[in-house]
Write a protein that holds these residues in place. Structure first.
Motif, PDB file in Angstrom:
ATOM      1  N   LEU A  38       0.850  -1.204   0.000  1.00  0.00           N
ATOM      2  CA  LEU A  38       0.000   0.000   0.000  1.00  0.00           C
ATOM      3  C   LEU A  38       0.881   1.248   0.000  1.00  0.00           C
ATOM      4  O   LEU A  38       0.678   2.179  -0.788  1.00  0.00           O
ATOM      5  N   ILE A  39       1.882   1.270   0.873  1.00  0.00           N
ATOM      6  CA  ILE A  39       2.775   2.426   0.957  1.00  0.00           C
ATOM      7  C   ILE A  39       3.484   2.626  -0.379  1.00  0.00           C
ATOM      8  O   ILE A  39       3.491   3.719  -0.951  1.00  0.00           O
ATOM      9  N   GLY A  40       4.071   1.548  -0.880  1.00  0.00           N
ATOM     10  CA  GLY A  40       4.874   1.657  -2.097  1.00  0.00           C
ATOM     11  C   GLY A  40       4.066   2.165  -3.279  1.00  0.00           C
ATOM     12  O   GLY A  40       4.496   3.042  -4.019  1.00  0.00           O
ATOM     13  N   LYS A  41       2.860   1.622  -3.450  1.00  0.00           N
ATOM     14  CA  LYS A  41       2.030   1.997  -4.606  1.00  0.00           C
ATOM     15  C   LYS A  41       1.483   3.410  -4.443  1.00  0.00           C
ATOM     16  O   LYS A  41       1.484   4.192  -5.398  1.00  0.00           O
ATOM     17  N   MET A  42       0.974   3.725  -3.265  1.00  0.00           N
ATOM     18  CA  MET A  42       0.365   5.058  -3.082  1.00  0.00           C
ATOM     19  C   MET A  42       1.449   6.135  -3.088  1.00  0.00           C
ATOM     20  O   MET A  42       1.331   7.153  -3.776  1.00  0.00           O
ATOM     21  N   LEU A  43       2.511   5.920  -2.341  1.00  0.00           N
ATOM     22  CA  LEU A  43       3.582   6.923  -2.313  1.00  0.00           C
ATOM     23  C   LEU A  43       4.257   7.026  -3.682  1.00  0.00           C
ATOM     24  O   LEU A  43       4.625   8.121  -4.125  1.00  0.00           O
ATOM     25  N   GLY A  44       4.413   5.889  -4.342  1.00  0.00           N
ATOM     26  CA  GLY A  44       5.019   5.900  -5.679  1.00  0.00           C
ATOM     27  C   GLY A  44       4.252   6.817  -6.617  1.00  0.00           C
ATOM     28  O   GLY A  44       4.826   7.625  -7.349  1.00  0.00           O
ATOM     29  N   ARG A  45       2.907   6.717  -6.589  1.00  0.00           N
ATOM     30  CA  ARG A  45       2.105   7.588  -7.457  1.00  0.00           C
ATOM     31  C   ARG A  45       2.237   9.047  -7.028  1.00  0.00           C
ATOM     32  O   ARG A  45       2.280   9.955  -7.860  1.00  0.00           O
ATOM     33  N   ALA A  46       2.243   9.271  -5.719  1.00  0.00           N
ATOM     34  CA  ALA A  46       2.348  10.657  -5.226  1.00  0.00           C
ATOM     35  C   ALA A  46       3.674  11.274  -5.693  1.00  0.00           C
ATOM     36  O   ALA A  46       3.715  12.404  -6.193  1.00  0.00           O
ATOM     37  N   LEU A  47       4.746  10.513  -5.567  1.00  0.00           N
ATOM     38  CA  LEU A  47       6.059  11.052  -5.959  1.00  0.00           C
ATOM     39  C   LEU A  47       6.143  11.257  -7.464  1.00  0.00           C
ATOM     40  O   LEU A  47       6.772  12.205  -7.944  1.00  0.00           O
ATOM     41  N   LYS A  48       5.508  10.384  -8.215  1.00  0.00           N
ATOM     42  CA  LYS A  48       5.472  10.557  -9.669  1.00  0.00           C
ATOM     43  C   LYS A  48       4.749  11.870  -9.979  1.00  0.00           C
ATOM     44  O   LYS A  48       5.206  12.671 -10.807  1.00  0.00           O
ATOM     45  N   GLY A  49       3.634  12.092  -9.285  1.00  0.00           N
ATOM     46  CA  GLY A  49       2.878  13.334  -9.479  1.00  0.00           C
ATOM     47  C   GLY A  49       3.739  14.546  -9.185  1.00  0.00           C
ATOM     48  O   GLY A  49       3.738  15.541  -9.921  1.00  0.00           O
ATOM     49  N   THR A  50       4.515  14.477  -8.127  1.00  0.00           N
ATOM     50  CA  THR A  50       5.376  15.599  -7.747  1.00  0.00           C
ATOM     51  C   THR A  50       6.417  15.849  -8.827  1.00  0.00           C
ATOM     52  O   THR A  50       6.587  16.987  -9.299  1.00  0.00           O
ATOM     53  N   GLN A  51       7.104  14.797  -9.224  1.00  0.00           N
ATOM     54  CA  GLN A  51       8.202  14.993 -10.180  1.00  0.00           C
ATOM     55  C   GLN A  51       7.700  15.391 -11.573  1.00  0.00           C
ATOM     56  O   GLN A  51       8.421  16.061 -12.311  1.00  0.00           O
ATOM     57  N   ASP A  52       6.467  15.003 -11.921  1.00  0.00           N
ATOM     58  CA  ASP A  52       5.919  15.387 -13.223  1.00  0.00           C
ATOM     59  C   ASP A  52       5.736  16.906 -13.327  1.00  0.00           C
ATOM     60  O   ASP A  52       5.503  17.419 -14.412  1.00  0.00           O
ATOM     61  N   GLN A  53       5.831  17.589 -12.209  1.00  0.00           N
ATOM     62  CA  GLN A  53       5.701  19.048 -12.243  1.00  0.00           C
ATOM     63  C   GLN A  53       7.044  19.747 -12.449  1.00  0.00           C
ATOM     64  O   GLN A  53       7.152  20.973 -12.340  1.00  0.00           O
ATOM     65  N   GLY A  54       8.102  18.988 -12.668  1.00  0.00           N
ATOM     66  CA  GLY A  54       9.399  19.607 -12.933  1.00  0.00           C
ATOM     67  C   GLY A  54      10.168  19.986 -11.684  1.00  0.00           C
ATOM     68  O   GLY A  54      10.929  20.958 -11.684  1.00  0.00           O
ATOM     69  N   VAL A  55       9.967  19.225 -10.621  1.00  0.00           N
ATOM     70  CA  VAL A  55      10.824  19.380  -9.441  1.00  0.00           C
ATOM     71  C   VAL A  55      11.360  18.001  -9.066  1.00  0.00           C
ATOM     72  O   VAL A  55      10.863  16.987  -9.557  1.00  0.00           O
ATOM     73  N   VAL A  56      12.363  17.987  -8.206  1.00  0.00           N
ATOM     74  CA  VAL A  56      12.951  16.715  -7.772  1.00  0.00           C
ATOM     75  C   VAL A  56      12.219  16.264  -6.506  1.00  0.00           C
ATOM     76  O   VAL A  56      12.039  17.053  -5.588  1.00  0.00           O
ATOM     77  N   GLY A  57      11.807  15.008  -6.487  1.00  0.00           N
ATOM     78  CA  GLY A  57      11.140  14.474  -5.304  1.00  0.00           C
ATOM     79  C   GLY A  57      12.140  13.835  -4.345  1.00  0.00           C
ATOM     80  O   GLY A  57      13.339  13.736  -4.633  1.00  0.00           O
ATOM     81  N   ASN A  58      11.624  13.405  -3.217  1.00  0.00           N
ATOM     82  CA  ASN A  58      12.477  12.800  -2.193  1.00  0.00           C
ATOM     83  C   ASN A  58      11.688  11.707  -1.484  1.00  0.00           C
ATOM     84  O   ASN A  58      10.495  11.859  -1.238  1.00  0.00           O
ATOM     85  N   ILE A  59      12.361  10.617  -1.173  1.00  0.00           N
ATOM     86  CA  ILE A  59      11.728   9.569  -0.363  1.00  0.00           C
ATOM     87  C   ILE A  59      12.531   9.447   0.921  1.00  0.00           C
ATOM     88  O   ILE A  59      13.755   9.500   0.898  1.00  0.00           O
ATOM     89  N   ASN A  60      11.843   9.337   2.030  1.00  0.00           N
ATOM     90  CA  ASN A  60      12.541   9.365   3.313  1.00  0.00           C
ATOM     91  C   ASN A  60      11.798   8.498   4.322  1.00  0.00           C
ATOM     92  O   ASN A  60      10.697   8.061   4.026  1.00  0.00           O
ATOM     93  N   ARG A  61      12.282   8.198   5.395  1.00  0.00           N
ATOM     94  CA  ARG A  61      13.603   8.402   5.926  1.00  0.00           C
ATOM     95  C   ARG A  61      14.202   7.023   6.039  1.00  0.00           C
ATOM     96  O   ARG A  61      13.760   6.229   6.833  1.00  0.00           O
ATOM     97  N   PHE A  62      15.156   6.760   5.180  1.00  0.00           N
ATOM     98  CA  PHE A  62      15.717   5.454   4.866  1.00  0.00           C
ATOM     99  C   PHE A  62      16.689   5.034   5.960  1.00  0.00           C
ATOM    100  O   PHE A  62      17.758   5.591   6.028  1.00  0.00           O
ATOM    101  N   ALA A  63      16.349   4.167   6.806  1.00  0.00           N
ATOM    102  CA  ALA A  63      15.222   3.256   6.866  1.00  0.00           C
ATOM    103  C   ALA A  63      14.917   2.888   8.319  1.00  0.00           C
ATOM    104  O   ALA A  63      15.767   3.044   9.191  1.00  0.00           O
ATOM    105  N   VAL A  64      13.698   2.326   8.488  1.00  0.00           N
ATOM    106  CA  VAL A  64      13.206   1.853   9.783  1.00  0.00           C
ATOM    107  C   VAL A  64      13.315   2.969  10.834  1.00  0.00           C
ATOM    108  O   VAL A  64      13.802   2.769  11.942  1.00  0.00           O
ATOM    109  N   ASN A  65      12.816   4.127  10.462  1.00  0.00           N
ATOM    110  CA  ASN A  65      12.839   5.308  11.331  1.00  0.00           C
ATOM    111  C   ASN A  65      11.420   5.496  11.870  1.00  0.00           C
ATOM    112  O   ASN A  65      10.659   6.289  11.356  1.00  0.00           O
TER     113      ASN A  65
END
Ligand code: BGC
Length: 731
Positions: A179-206
């Motif tokens: 659920l996290i991977g698919k939903m966040l993956g789409r959200a980050l794709k949406g962000t980057q499609d606007q011409g900015v760099v996205g970020n995934i955090n906080r790697f890992a087990v935080n």
């Protein structure tokens, strides 16, 4: 540098947003200056080639400039007020990079007199179980990040909710890696499609704030790959996100930002990650070790990756090739995502479309948890009197604090505390639905007064909240400030008591048997009041499902007490200070996080993962499974009620006995819109990786041969269809 956490959480945005918008042309920044044209500006070349050409042009000092933040380094770059910035190289056309947080909207806008849309929390977004909603969520953040003049959006938390008392759960996307991977993956794709760099955090087990800089999460490798790291893996694969932020904590006794296993072996080798790794703010702990472990950039300062890294490179302790690789990764990402070719210049944010998006997402995210005797939806034409009680519902809706904080447009209507409320009044929105009715408000602080109003009203709607903040875990899952008592007393006084929760994550509900209806609205954003009213009156039929288990009691959790350093109390803000003794956080439950724990331990939750009611009802039939080319499941879902609605049909799978798992895994889902009486046939492919175990000896995923049981239904605990499929293991 960003203000300290406690000031960020109480910052009051003074500008009136529409006035600010009108002033925007005067505030617009110039586009970063362009360097002389060189072959690296040739857009016909690949980002990797262009980055290589650029690296070949750079001096040692120029390279070093790019691998750490500009704070306190005497850098020529000017911060525009975000969380961090990195100096560019004007002679080569490399822009300064400005970073801002953006997990539920762009943070750091208020101090510059600018507006940013406060969306519902990330956990709310996950509750929609709708990847289109997730994309819209991320796209709005990306657009406003760019419009506000920033290049990098520090959004995208992929951490699992292992600890329901974690103060940052509202920033997360739930407790299940798929659920996290698919939903966040789409959200980050949406962000980057606007011409900015996205970020995934906080790697890992935080997964907790208590002792976040000293705690060491202890988790066995197979479990880690199948749960916490899988969430990152899927989201990165689905989005191509440009930056990964390594976490403050230690993982298996090594700092995350020093971990060659995490950064080199898993992220860069196993997942073939092409972007760059930056530290969380102040999470670097070494120069040579971190550089060799795969860290590419220190934020927000250059304590370890400034002069110290220069010395290490000159001494040969860090090969020049490694420094070149850091810079190449940064540049190829900036080029691939358009930062170099399309310079960013601030322009007005449109608050109106932003607010509409926020409301739509809130309406898709609000979970109906209980609805006895069809108490909801309220019939607007028939209700004569409503008591609205508690939680500042007269003026606003709550938000989560810390670096996720989006400034309240027009100011915090409940000033003076640590919490920021967004000025979207549920009371006003309810009144607007029933102009003929008497709708009165009571703050809920004097229980007798609240009970008196409830007793004198036909319906009593009690708003309760749980405040969450980065830097502070909640001491327990009970509602604070006597709110449990408030609900119990109101429910005793009025048989139609409806509870609206504004919480960061799960809470306990000792009063659940006494109330008629419960809505989980999370932190619902700038139009939360309107969204809640639309659900209460049935303008919108609820369709959200829980992305996290709500336990009956903390005694049922894998860890009834939160981990804390010896002699230290959970919930104290100083937990982030770092002057605490190191301690271990033993996630002995392994991959059995959330509902998997409740299933394996045969514990009954208060509300199960995947659960959520609707104003209509659904039935399931006709399960078929196939395992020829790829495992696939077909079934029918029918709307058996009178209203149009959307059902999130979920597929859970249990693996052959050889996997040694006592729980089912979510393998796929689909949100199905259905008219009254309509039936749809749904076919979903199952990704073989989601049915596999991670074999640590082979260091590879393995699909075991054997029988896989398949369950389909409307929640992890309601799966009316059951079948099985035999897989050869050779998928
Ligand atoms: C938080 C990060 C955030 C960073 C920059 C840190 O304290 O842990 O999530 O992105 O600050 O604001």
């Amino acid at each position: 540098m960003k203000p300290p956490l406690h000031r960020r959480t109480t910052f009051h945005f003074l500008g009136i947003l529409w006035i600010a918008t009108a002033l925007l042309p005067a505030l617009a920044e110039d586009a970063p200056s362009q360097g002389p044209k060189g072959p690296w500006m040739d857009k016909a070349l690949s980002p990797d080639r262009r980055a290589e050409l650029l690296v070949g042009q750079m001096t040692l000092d120029e390279k070093l400039t790019m691998v750490h933040g500009g704070v306190g380094t005497g850098s020529a770059a000017q911060s525009i007020g975000g969380a961090g910035h990195v100096a560019g190289i004007p002679r080569l056309g490399i822009p300064d990079i400005q970073m801002t947080d953006g997990r539920s909207g762009v943070a750091n806008a208020g101090p510059r007199g600018r507006y940013a849309t406060a969306l519902p929390s990330a956990l709310a977004c996950a509750a929609s179980w709708d990847q289109k909603v997730a994309y819209e969520f991320g796209a709005l953040i990306g657009k406003e990040t760019r419009d506000l003049g920033f290049h990098i959006s520090l959004g995208g938390t992929a951490n699992l909710i292992r600890e329901p008392r974690n103060g940052r759960n509202f920033e997360c996307f739930g407790e299940d890696p798929i659920l996290i991977g698919k939903m966040l993956g789409r959200a980050l794709k949406g962000t980057q499609d606007q011409g900015v760099v996205g970020n995934i955090n906080r790697f890992a087990v935080n997964d907790q704030e208590t002792g976040r800089r000293v705690g060491s999460a202890i988790l066995e490798r197979r479990a880690m790959r199948e749960s916490d790291l899988l969430a990152f893996e899927v989201a990165i694969r689905e989005s191509g996100v440009g930056t990964v932020m390594c976490a403050y904590n230690k993982l298996n006794s090594e700092y995350a930002c020093d971990s060659s296993y995490l950064l080199n072996d898993v992220l860069k080798k196993a997942w073939a990650y092409q972007g760059w790794v930056m530290t969380d703010w102040g999470a670097a702990h070494s120069t040579v070790k971190a550089a060799l472990a795969g860290l590419d950039q220190e934020m927000p300062t250059g304590t370890y990756f400034g002069d110290a890294l220069k010395a290490a490179v000159l001494k040969g302790e860090v090969p020049m090739a490694r420094l070149d690789d850091m810079v190449r990764r940064i540049l190829r990402t900036e080029i691939a995502l358009g930062i170099m070719d399309n310079p960013i210049a601030a322009r007005p944010v449109n608050p109106f479309t932003g607010a509409e998006t926020a409301q739509r997402i809130a309406e898709q995210s609000t979970v109906l948890l209980k609805n006895s005797n069809r108490c909801l939806p309220l019939a607007a034409s028939r209700v004569k009197s409503i008591a609205v009680i508690g939680s500042h519902a007269d003026v606003g809706v709550l938000s989560g604090a810390g670096s996720d904080q989006v400034d309240a447009a027009g100011g915090n209507p409940v000033p003076g505390g640590r919490a920021v409320w967004h000025p979207s009044s549920p009371l006003k929105a309810i009144r607007a639905k029933v102009p003929q009715a008497r709708v009165e408000y009571d703050p809920g602080t004097d229980l007798d007064a609240a009970v008196k109003l409830a007793a004198a009203s036909e319906v009593a709607i009690v708003f309760v909240n749980q405040f969450n903040s980065e830097g502070r875990d909640v001491p327990s899952l009970s509602l604070a400030d006597n709110q449990d008592q408030l609900v119990s007393r109101v429910a005793a006084a009025n048989p139609r008591a409806i509870v609206v929760l504004e919480t960061g994550g799960p809470v306990t509900m000792p009063w659940i048997g006494a109330v008629s209806a419960v809505l989980e609205a999370w932190y619902p954003g700038i139009r939360g009041g309107e969204a809640i009213a639309n659900i209460l009156f049935g303008v919108v039929n609820p369709s959200a499902k829980l992305p996290v288990t709500f336990p009956k009691s903390e005694a049922d959790l894998p860890h009834p007490k939160m981990f804390a350093p010896p002699g230290f109390t959970v919930g104290n803000f100083t937990t982030i200070a770092g002057q605490l003794p190191p301690f271990d956080i033993h996630y002995s439950e392994g991959a059995k996080a959330g509902y998997k724990w409740f299933d394996a331990e045969k514990k009954e939750p208060l509300f199960a993962f995947g659960f959520g009611l609707s104003y209509t009802t659904y039935s399931y039939s006709g399960l078929q499974t196939a395992a020829l080319q790829r495992p696939a499941v077909t079934f029918r879902v029918t709307n058996t009620g009178q209203r149009a609605g959307s059902e999130t049909a979920q597929i859970y799978v249990s693996l052959p006995a050889a996997a040694g798992e006592q729980f089912r895994r979510l393998a796929a889902w689909e949100k199905v819109p259905l008219a009254p009486g309509e039936t749809k046939t749904v076919t979903l492919d199952l990704d073989p990786q989601f049915l596999s175990i991670f074999n640590t000896e082979k260091d590879a995923w393995e699909l075991l041969p054997g029988e896989y049981k398949v369950y389909v239904g409307g929640s992890s605990r309601w799966t009316p269809l059951a079948g099985s499929m035999r897989l050869s293991g050779a998928q």
